[in-house]
Motif scaffolding. Structure first.
Motif, mmCIF file in Angstrom:
data_model
loop_
_atom_site.group_PDB
_atom_site.id
_atom_site.type_symbol
_atom_site.label_atom_id
_atom_site.label_comp_id
_atom_site.label_asym_id
_atom_site.label_seq_id
_atom_site.Cartn_x
_atom_site.Cartn_y
_atom_site.Cartn_z
ATOM 1 N N GLY A 250 27.667 -50.684 -3.024
ATOM 2 C CA GLY A 250 26.646 -51.652 -3.397
ATOM 3 C C GLY A 250 25.350 -50.993 -3.812
ATOM 4 O O GLY A 250 25.315 -50.080 -4.642
ATOM 5 N N GLU A 251 24.254 -51.432 -3.197
ATOM 6 C CA GLU A 251 22.918 -50.960 -3.576
ATOM 7 C C GLU A 251 22.631 -49.527 -3.121
ATOM 8 O O GLU A 251 21.563 -48.991 -3.410
ATOM 9 N N PHE A 271 32.208 -46.026 -3.757
ATOM 10 C CA PHE A 271 33.414 -46.846 -3.641
ATOM 11 C C PHE A 271 33.037 -48.312 -3.810
ATOM 12 O O PHE A 271 32.159 -48.829 -3.128
ATOM 13 N N GLY A 272 33.716 -48.976 -4.733
ATOM 14 C CA GLY A 272 33.559 -50.417 -4.857
ATOM 15 C C GLY A 272 32.431 -50.839 -5.779
ATOM 16 O O GLY A 272 31.785 -50.027 -6.443
ATOM 17 N N GLY A 273 32.198 -52.156 -5.793
ATOM 18 C CA GLY A 273 31.220 -52.738 -6.697
ATOM 19 C C GLY A 273 30.088 -53.406 -5.955
ATOM 20 O O GLY A 273 29.586 -52.887 -4.966
ATOM 21 N N ALA A 274 29.690 -54.579 -6.407
ATOM 22 C CA ALA A 274 28.551 -55.274 -5.833
ATOM 23 C C ALA A 274 28.912 -55.893 -4.484
ATOM 24 O O ALA A 274 30.083 -56.018 -4.109
ATOM 25 N N GLY A 409 18.835 -52.803 -9.288
ATOM 26 C CA GLY A 409 19.396 -53.807 -8.400
ATOM 27 C C GLY A 409 20.909 -53.846 -8.527
ATOM 28 O O GLY A 409 21.517 -53.155 -9.343
ATOM 29 N N CYS A 410 21.544 -54.682 -7.719
ATOM 30 C CA CYS A 410 23.000 -54.778 -7.804
ATOM 31 C C CYS A 410 23.433 -55.539 -9.046
ATOM 32 O O CYS A 410 24.620 -55.573 -9.382
ATOM 33 N N GLY A 411 22.458 -56.115 -9.777
ATOM 34 C CA GLY A 411 22.791 -56.720 -11.065
ATOM 35 C C GLY A 411 23.352 -55.709 -12.047
ATOM 36 O O GLY A 411 23.998 -56.086 -13.032
#
Length: 528
Positions: A250-251, A271-274, A409-411
């Motif tokens: 994430g962030e 690892f991974g996304g938002a 940001g996570c955007g």
């Protein structure tokens, strides 16, 4: 319960049976009580000179507000404990209730200050503006909390927190006064963002462009999510030499750009996304998981036993780490199978903070003057689960190739996975960091305006923000304080932003909701 502080609130009006975030009605009501207690505490000290206020006041108010930010704390026992601490600090005469009062007494004590009660007496517009200010304060408190973890504080920020909470406690209802307080919240947010930026850079070094492995390698593993670099640094120190690889989630992705963090060789990748994908991704992570700040979702059974929370984050039944002793996390990681293979889904370049971008200012300015760079677009903010957020992906991939995209940001996850190429020898997609790093975008915009001898609004610059929770509120207020106009926000407008309030912001600042990609892009191009 009634809660409409996040953009994804139920039916676009408010959560009344259970939060879309997973918050129970009891937790929601207790968070409202905690906010009311914080207002009472602020009122007690509003007329006390700052030098005579207790040192514990500012951090207590920060923590009380940060706990109520979306996806932070869902544990009613810990929230109730904080309520009692804040009420005790205010003192029974000032608070109007005893710290040891039963829960139902505390709920009755704060009932008149809750949203539905104020909507009934003050109307939607005034209540919405009060909540806009409160949510801005919550976002500001979160950033101030992060800075305080690195022993940084600003008396201006601390003083405004007391002033604004006391005003809300007094029931300020004048529209003009509320608008002024909201813009002042934006002004003070600039202070706290600058404070946090300096704290990060002084503590961990200035971010530098760094490629990050998106994927994993064989070995035992710990996944770190949230925003807290202090926790990450402590974990890296405690796991060094133990054969455990550390991954960001994430962030935390921008952590790889800080020299004092990336020097740890076992910080191996991302690892991974938002945040909103964690319930799908965490079961696939074969190690321990540490949640350091907001963005926690209801844990699933297949990973809740290896999930740990830190600081203000809490979920009932989930192990909580105190005092940054990560021994339980390390033991869980060593007991888990870890990764047995290598997966590389690509690399992502982080580290384009204001120093990195402004270090290339001469090149950028020259490229603009030569017509190689036609426009800058800030596309970032919060991510969320709605399908409408594909707007940001479509916008990013449709933007002309002579435009530079700044994201934070996570955007940013709506933009990842696409090759944007380069322009004038620079990457077209510049990742400026977390939402915590919003000051970088502000500083770059102000520096470019100064270099071109114009205002920010006269720059070839468009700002398109993805909205979700309260940190986004205070960043928006900061931009409005700077008189930045024609900002687009979406994918939906929050429920507390009533049509009348929106009209004021549209008339004064040209604030507008996102629309169709092609239409918005044409409007941005015409303004370039």
């Amino acid at each position: 319960m009634f809660c409409y502080q996040c953009e994804q609130t139920a039916r676009g009006t408010g959560c009344v049976t259970r939060g879309v975030c997973g918050k129970s009605p009891e937790a929601s009501d207790l968070q409202d009580v905690l906010v009311h207690a914080a207002k009472r505490l602020a009122t007690r000290y509003a007329n006390v000179p700052a030098a005579e206020r207790p040192a514990s006041l500012a951090p207590m108010l920060e923590d009380a507000l940060f706990v109520t930010v979306t996806n932070v704390n869902f544990d009613t026992a810990s929230i109730l404990g904080m309520i009692r601490d804040v009420v005790a600090a205010a003192g029974a005469p000032a608070a109007g209730v005893a710290a040891e009062a039963p829960e139902d007494t505390l709920l009755a004590w704060s009932r008149a200050s809750m949203i539905d009660a104020r909507k009934a007496t003050l109307g939607d517009d005034v209540t919405g503006l009060q909540e806009l200010l409160l949510y801005g304060l919550k976002g500001m408190a979160a950033y101030a909390h992060h800075a305080r973890q690195m022993h940084r504080a600003d008396p201006v920020v601390d003083a405004f927190m007391v002033e604004a909470l006391a005003k809300l406690d007094a029931g300020v209802a004048d529209i003009n006064e509320l608008l002024a307080l909201n813009l002042k919240c934006g002004e003070v947010t600039i202070n706290v963002l600058a404070l946090l930026d300096a704290a990060h850079c002084d503590t961990y070094g200035k971010p530098t462009p760094t490629p990050v492995l998106m994927g994993h390698v064989p070995g035992k593993a710990i996944l770190v999510s949230g925003h807290d670099m202090v926790d990450l640094k402590a974990l890296l120190e405690q796991t060094e030499g133990k054969g455990i690889n550390i991954y960001t989630h994430g962030e935390m992705l921008p952590a790889h750009g800080y020299p004092e963090l990336k020097k740890f060789k076992h910080l191996v990748g991302h690892f991974g996304g938002a945040w909103m994908l964690q319930q799908r991704e965490f079961p696939k992570f074969p190690g321990a998981i540490l949640m350091t700040t907001n963005c926690l979702m209801q844990p699933f059974e297949d990973y809740e036993g290896r999930l740990f929370t830190r600081n203000l984050v809490a979920w009932p039944g989930i192990a909580h780490i105190e005092d940054r002793d990560f021994t339980p996390v390390i033991k869980a990681a060593l007991a888990a199978p870890g990764f047995t293979d290598t997966v590389r889904t690509g690399e992502h370049l982080v580290g384009f903070g204001h120093d990195a971008v402004l270090g290339a200012a001469d090149k950028i300015i020259g490229a603009v003057k030569a017509g190689e760079i036609k426009h800058f677009a800030v596309i970032g903010g919060c991510d969320g689960s709605e399908g409408e957020r594909s707007y940001y992906t479509d916008l990013g991939t449709t933007i002309p190739k002579d435009w530079v995209i700044l994201t934070l940001g996570c955007g940013k996850y709506r933009l990842l996975g696409h090759d944007y190429g380069t322009v004038a020898g620079l990457p077209r997609l510049l990742d400026m960091g977390q939402c915590n790093d919003s000051f970088s975008a502000v500083k770059v915009a102000l520096a470019l305006a100064d270099a071109f001898g114009c205002t920010v609004n006269e720059l070839p610059l468009s700002i398109v923000l993805s909205w979700f929770e309260q940190k986004a509120v205070c960043v928006l207020l900061a931009l409005l304080h700077l008189n930045v106009k024609n900002i687009r926000i979406g994918p939906r407008l929050p429920a507390f932003l009533t049509p009348a309030v929106l009209k004021v912001l549209v008339d004064a600042f040209g604030l507008k909701p996102v629309g169709e990609v092609e239409v918005d892009l044409q409007a941005m191009s015409n303004a370039a």
